[in-house]
Every structure is written in structure tokens, then in C-alpha cells.
Design an enzyme around this catalytic site. Structure first.
Site, short mmCIF file in Angstrom:
data_model
loop_
_atom_site.label_atom_id
_atom_site.label_comp_id
_atom_site.label_asym_id
_atom_site.label_seq_id
_atom_site.Cartn_x
_atom_site.Cartn_y
_atom_site.Cartn_z
N SER A 2 42.79 -37.98 5.75
CA SER A 2 42.72 -36.54 5.96
C SER A 2 43.88 -36.10 6.85
O SER A 2 44.38 -36.88 7.68
CB SER A 2 41.40 -36.16 6.64
OG SER A 2 41.42 -34.82 7.10
N TYR B 67 34.74 -37.65 12.76
CA TYR B 67 35.45 -37.63 11.48
C TYR B 67 36.94 -37.91 11.68
O TYR B 67 37.55 -38.70 10.96
CB TYR B 67 35.25 -36.27 10.82
CG TYR B 67 35.94 -36.09 9.49
CD1 TYR B 67 35.39 -36.63 8.33
CD2 TYR B 67 37.12 -35.37 9.39
CE1 TYR B 67 36.00 -36.45 7.09
CE2 TYR B 67 37.75 -35.18 8.16
CZ TYR B 67 37.18 -35.72 7.02
OH TYR B 67 37.80 -35.55 5.81
#
Length: 250
Positions: free
Chosen positions: A129, A142
Site C-alpha cells: 500500500s 495496517y
């Protein structure tokens, strides 16, 4: 049989788009996801319901694959979950679960599927990401998991090069998926509904919009296709609509 690709998190937005693209290009697609297969699922030739953070699940996946295929050419590690809350409010159980699904699953998948890849080589694509390189508040677990995936990509590229297995990562920015929708409530945007929040988020990008799952799928397929990216390994491909190229002070 056609070239085989295994995609985890196949029921997510990027997972579905990636499976459809691989199948469109003649690949045999194995899709893995913890959710139940919907009746209208497309792009998947073999669906396996499994928790990719679980060792026994990977033993079952490997067994099912060995019954049907001789080798795997591409693994797309796309499975991920997200916890949106301040780090100090994130419970140890939530932290562990994010790490298990987002990072441990990559280790387990490579460990179990390596015998099905090493005979002819192939490609591993880790869906990290943009948060691995630039992030925001209330998404710490995350972020840590995606940063770990990026480091693991480099380590695997080194270790698996002798088997002609290339390992690269894609770093998507904001992409119009259910995960993005669920994270829009973190408080970093102004708006009262999903469409309004998506529009406001899109304006923050140089491209003036958020990305689409199919655009990330194209990058994943590029990294899987040896004819297109055969000299790439250990690399990180950022696909974020220009979000990270502008100074925050601008």
C-alpha cells in the site's frame, strides 16, 4: 493446462479485477478467500475458502492444488484487513490479526507453494500500500503490516532469485474498493456520505480522482508477465494518482 495464478483475497475489489484480467489473458486462476464464494463470481477457475493466516489452511490449499496442477507461475498476495483507530486504542488482538492476515499469510503462502514454483520459476506480487511510504492517522496497524510486506518483498527477491522467482510489490493509493469505503470514516475527510467522501478524496490527487481496481490489476499482471517485466525483482511500483509526489506543505 494454462499458466496458473493463485490470488489471495480474491473476493475484494482488487482481487476480483485481477482474477478477471488473468483469466481473460488465458491463465488458470485459483482464488483464495475467507469469505464464501458468491454465485456470480467471475474470473476464478478454482475457488478455495480459507483463512490465509492459518498454517493448516495452507496445507489444505497446497493439497488441493497438487491434485489439480503441476506448478504455479504467479502468486498474488492480496489478502488484507484494516483496523481504523488510534494505535493506543488498538487492542493486541486487533494488532495481531492485522499482522497475521496481511504479513504472516505471505510467509505461509511462499513457504507452502515454493515447491510448486521452483521447478520453472515465476513471479510473486505482493499487494502492499502507499501507506507503506506515506500515511495518515488512525491506521497504524495496517501501516506497519504494509511496511513489513515491502521489506519482505526485498528479502524474498534475494532469497528466491536462485530459483528464477521474481518478487515485486505494488503500492496502490486510494482505490475505489469496499476497504476504502470502510476507511473513509477515519476523520481525515469532510463529507456526509460515501460518494461525497470519495469525491473529496479524489480532489486531493493530481489525477483528480481515486483509482479503480482494474488499474491496479493491470500493474499486477505486468509484474506477473515475464515478457513484460522479466528483468524486475525486489521493486515497489507505486500507483497512487500522484498523491505522494506533492509536498504536504503545498
Amino acid at each position: 493446462m494454462s499458466k496458473v495464478a493463485l490470488i489471495t483475497g480474491v473476493l475484494g475489489g482488487i482481487g476480483i479485477a485481477t482474477a478477471e484480467l488473468f483469466q481473460k489473458n488465458g491463465w488458470y486462476v485459483v482464488g483464495v478467500d475467507q469469505g464464501e464464494v458468491p454465485p456470480d463470481l467471475t474470473g476464478v477457475d478454482l475457488f478455495i475458502q480459507a483463512d490465509v493466516s492459518d498454517t493448516l489452511a495452507w496445507q489444505n490449499i497446497t493439497y488441493q492444488l497438487s491434485e489439480k496442477v503441476k506448478n504455479i507461475v504467479a502468486i498474488v498476495n492480496n489478502a488484507a484487513i484494516q483496523v481504523c483507530k488510534p494505535l493506543v486504542e488498538t487492542t493486541p488482538e486487533e494488532w495481531d490479526r492485522v499482522m497475521e492476515v496481511n504479513v504472516r499469510s505471505v510467509y505461509l503462502g511462499v513457504r507452502h507453494l515454493h515447491p510448486l514454483m521452483k521447478s520453472q520459476g515465476g513471479a510473486i506480487i505482493n499487494v502492499s500500500s502507499v501507506h507503506a511510504i506515506a500515511t495518515s492517522a488512525n491506521i497504524g496497524a495496517y501501516v506497519a503490516s504494509k511496511g513489513a510486506m515491502l521489506a519482505l518483498t526485498r528479502a524474498l527477491a534475494i532469497e528466491l532469485a536462485c530459483d528464477q522467482i521474481r518478487v515485486n510489490a505494488v503500492l496502490p493509493g486510494a482505490v475505489d474498493t469496499p476497504m476504502l469505503h470502510s476507511g473513509l470514516s477515519r476523520g481525515h475527510l469532510q463529507g456526509n456520505n460515501v460518494l461525497e467522501l470519495l469525491e473529496h478524496l479524489g480532489y486531493k490527487h493530481l489525477m483528480g480522482r481515486v483509482g479503480q481496481p482494474a488499474e491496479i490489476a493491470e500493474a499486477i499482471y505486468f509484474l506477473a508477465d515475464e515478457r513484460k517485466s522479466g528483468f524486475m525483482t525486489g521493486q515497489s511500483l507505486v500507483i497512487d494518482g500522484g498523491a505522494t509526489c506533492r509536498l504536504s506543505t503545498e
